[in-house]
Design a protein around this motif. Structure first.
Motif, PDB file in Angstrom:
ATOM      1  N   MET A  14       0.839  -1.205   0.000  1.00  0.00           N
ATOM      2  CA  MET A  14       0.000   0.000   0.000  1.00  0.00           C
ATOM      3  C   MET A  14       0.872   1.252   0.000  1.00  0.00           C
ATOM      4  N   PHE A  15       1.952   1.218   0.758  1.00  0.00           N
ATOM      5  CA  PHE A  15       2.890   2.332   0.801  1.00  0.00           C
ATOM      6  C   PHE A  15       3.507   2.554  -0.578  1.00  0.00           C
ATOM      7  N   SER A  16       3.930   1.473  -1.216  1.00  0.00           N
ATOM      8  CA  SER A  16       4.531   1.554  -2.540  1.00  0.00           C
ATOM      9  C   SER A  16       3.531   2.108  -3.557  1.00  0.00           C
ATOM     10  N   GLY A  17       2.310   1.629  -3.510  1.00  0.00           N
ATOM     11  CA  GLY A  17       1.277   2.125  -4.412  1.00  0.00           C
ATOM     12  C   GLY A  17       0.971   3.595  -4.182  1.00  0.00           C
ATOM     13  N   SER A  18       0.973   3.994  -2.923  1.00  0.00           N
ATOM     14  CA  SER A  18       0.733   5.408  -2.598  1.00  0.00           C
ATOM     15  C   SER A  18       1.837   6.292  -3.158  1.00  0.00           C
ATOM     16  N   ILE A  19       3.058   5.822  -3.071  1.00  0.00           N
ATOM     17  CA  ILE A  19       4.179   6.569  -3.632  1.00  0.00           C
ATOM     18  C   ILE A  19       3.994   6.717  -5.142  1.00  0.00           C
ATOM     19  N   GLU A  20       3.577   5.649  -5.811  1.00  0.00           N
ATOM     20  CA  GLU A  20       3.352   5.703  -7.262  1.00  0.00           C
ATOM     21  C   GLU A  20       2.304   6.755  -7.613  1.00  0.00           C
ATOM     22  N   ILE A  21       1.216   6.789  -6.862  1.00  0.00           N
ATOM     23  CA  ILE A  21       0.144   7.750  -7.131  1.00  0.00           C
ATOM     24  C   ILE A  21       0.626   9.177  -6.870  1.00  0.00           C
ATOM     25  N   ILE A  22       1.339   9.372  -5.781  1.00  0.00           N
ATOM     26  CA  ILE A  22       1.868  10.709  -5.460  1.00  0.00           C
ATOM     27  C   ILE A  22       2.811  11.183  -6.560  1.00  0.00           C
ATOM     28  N   VAL A  23       3.676  10.279  -7.030  1.00  0.00           N
ATOM     29  CA  VAL A  23       4.607  10.645  -8.100  1.00  0.00           C
ATOM     30  C   VAL A  23       3.854  11.007  -9.379  1.00  0.00           C
ATOM     31  N   ALA A  24       2.763  10.305  -9.669  1.00  0.00           N
ATOM     32  CA  ALA A  24       1.965  10.645 -10.856  1.00  0.00           C
ATOM     33  C   ALA A  24       1.439  12.078 -10.759  1.00  0.00           C
ATOM     34  N   PHE A  25       0.963  12.462  -9.589  1.00  0.00           N
ATOM     35  CA  PHE A  25       0.482  13.838  -9.406  1.00  0.00           C
ATOM     36  C   PHE A  25       1.622  14.854  -9.488  1.00  0.00           C
ATOM     37  N   ILE A  26       2.778  14.484  -8.956  1.00  0.00           N
ATOM     38  CA  ILE A  26       3.943  15.373  -9.037  1.00  0.00           C
ATOM     39  C   ILE A  26       4.338  15.588 -10.499  1.00  0.00           C
ATOM     40  N   ILE A  27       4.321  14.519 -11.284  1.00  0.00           N
ATOM     41  CA  ILE A  27       4.651  14.625 -12.704  1.00  0.00           C
ATOM     42  C   ILE A  27       3.672  15.558 -13.407  1.00  0.00           C
ATOM     43  N   LEU A  28       2.391  15.414 -13.103  1.00  0.00           N
ATOM     44  CA  LEU A  28       1.399  16.305 -13.708  1.00  0.00           C
ATOM     45  C   LEU A  28       1.635  17.758 -13.305  1.00  0.00           C
ATOM     46  N   LYS A  29       1.949  17.953 -12.037  1.00  0.00           N
ATOM     47  CA  LYS A  29       2.175  19.317 -11.551  1.00  0.00           C
ATOM     48  C   LYS A  29       3.418  19.944 -12.184  1.00  0.00           C
ATOM     49  N   LEU A  30       4.470  19.153 -12.362  1.00  0.00           N
ATOM     50  CA  LEU A  30       5.707  19.670 -12.950  1.00  0.00           C
ATOM     51  C   LEU A  30       5.500  20.102 -14.400  1.00  0.00           C
ATOM     52  N   ASP A  32       6.770  19.177 -17.070  1.00  0.00           N
ATOM     53  CA  ASP A  32       8.046  19.353 -17.773  1.00  0.00           C
ATOM     54  C   ASP A  32       8.638  17.965 -17.965  1.00  0.00           C
ATOM     55  N   ILE A  33       8.897  17.588 -19.225  1.00  0.00           N
ATOM     56  CA  ILE A  33       9.324  16.226 -19.519  1.00  0.00           C
ATOM     57  C   ILE A  33      10.644  15.859 -18.851  1.00  0.00           C
ATOM     58  N   GLU A  34      11.600  16.759 -18.794  1.00  0.00           N
ATOM     59  CA  GLU A  34      12.890  16.456 -18.174  1.00  0.00           C
ATOM     60  C   GLU A  34      12.747  16.211 -16.679  1.00  0.00           C
ATOM     61  N   LYS A  35      11.992  17.079 -16.021  1.00  0.00           N
ATOM     62  CA  LYS A  35      11.780  16.904 -14.579  1.00  0.00           C
ATOM     63  C   LYS A  35      10.941  15.661 -14.314  1.00  0.00           C
ATOM     64  N   ALA A  36       9.960  15.411 -15.181  1.00  0.00           N
ATOM     65  CA  ALA A  36       9.105  14.230 -15.018  1.00  0.00           C
ATOM     66  C   ALA A  36       9.925  12.947 -15.129  1.00  0.00           C
ATOM     67  N   LEU A  37      10.850  12.907 -16.079  1.00  0.00           N
ATOM     68  CA  LEU A  37      11.719  11.734 -16.213  1.00  0.00           C
ATOM     69  C   LEU A  37      12.600  11.546 -14.989  1.00  0.00           C
ATOM     70  N   LEU A  38      13.093  12.630 -14.447  1.00  0.00           N
ATOM     71  CA  LEU A  38      13.921  12.553 -13.244  1.00  0.00           C
ATOM     72  C   LEU A  38      13.122  11.990 -12.070  1.00  0.00           C
ATOM     73  N   VAL A  39      11.914  12.502 -11.874  1.00  0.00           N
ATOM     74  CA  VAL A  39      11.069  12.021 -10.775  1.00  0.00           C
ATOM     75  C   VAL A  39      10.682  10.561 -11.016  1.00  0.00           C
ATOM     76  N   ASN A  40      10.340  10.236 -12.264  1.00  0.00           N
ATOM     77  CA  ASN A  40       9.954   8.860 -12.590  1.00  0.00           C
ATOM     78  C   ASN A  40      11.109   7.889 -12.361  1.00  0.00           C
ATOM     79  N   SER A  41      12.313   8.325 -12.671  1.00  0.00           N
ATOM     80  CA  SER A  41      13.484   7.470 -12.486  1.00  0.00           C
ATOM     81  C   SER A  41      13.728   7.139 -11.018  1.00  0.00           C
ATOM     82  N   SER A  42      13.312   8.024 -10.143  1.00  0.00           N
ATOM     83  CA  SER A  42      13.480   7.748  -8.713  1.00  0.00           C
ATOM     84  C   SER A  42      12.662   6.531  -8.290  1.00  0.00           C
TER      85      SER A  42
END
Length: 88
Positions: A14-30, A32-42
């Motif tokens: 559940m923790f892992s899934g929550s992190i995935e969802i939070i990162v999806a929202f962060i990517i949308l908020k950013l 920016d493709i370069e920043k999104a790739l950096l966050v996704n790579s984490s």
């Protein structure tokens, strides 16, 4: 009543899934493709760690019911998954 190992494994997933969802929202908020790739790579770091810890908890929970060679083969299987995902 659930076993402690089951609760721990479920919580980690559940923790892992929550992190995935939070990162999806962060990517949308950013937005920016370069920043999104950096966050996704984490997430590439988090996924294998969760897999290893969750599997370890399960194996420890089974340790009384499974032989040492069985535990060995489980960890070899996890190592093969990680090797295969890495794309060598």
């Amino acid at each position: 009543m659930f076993e402690k190992a089951i609760l721990s494994m479920a919580f980690l997933r559940m923790f892992s899934g929550s992190i995935e969802i939070i990162v999806a929202f962060i990517i949308l908020k950013l937005n920016d493709i370069e920043k999104a790739l950096l966050v996704n790579s984490s997430l590439a770091i988090i996924g294998p760690i969760i897999l290893i810890v969750t599997t370890s908890i399960g194996v420890v929970g089974l340790s009384e019911k499974i032989s040492f060679s069985g535990i060995f083969w489980i960890f070899i299987g996890v190592a093969c998954i990680l090797y295969g995902v890495k794309g060598h």
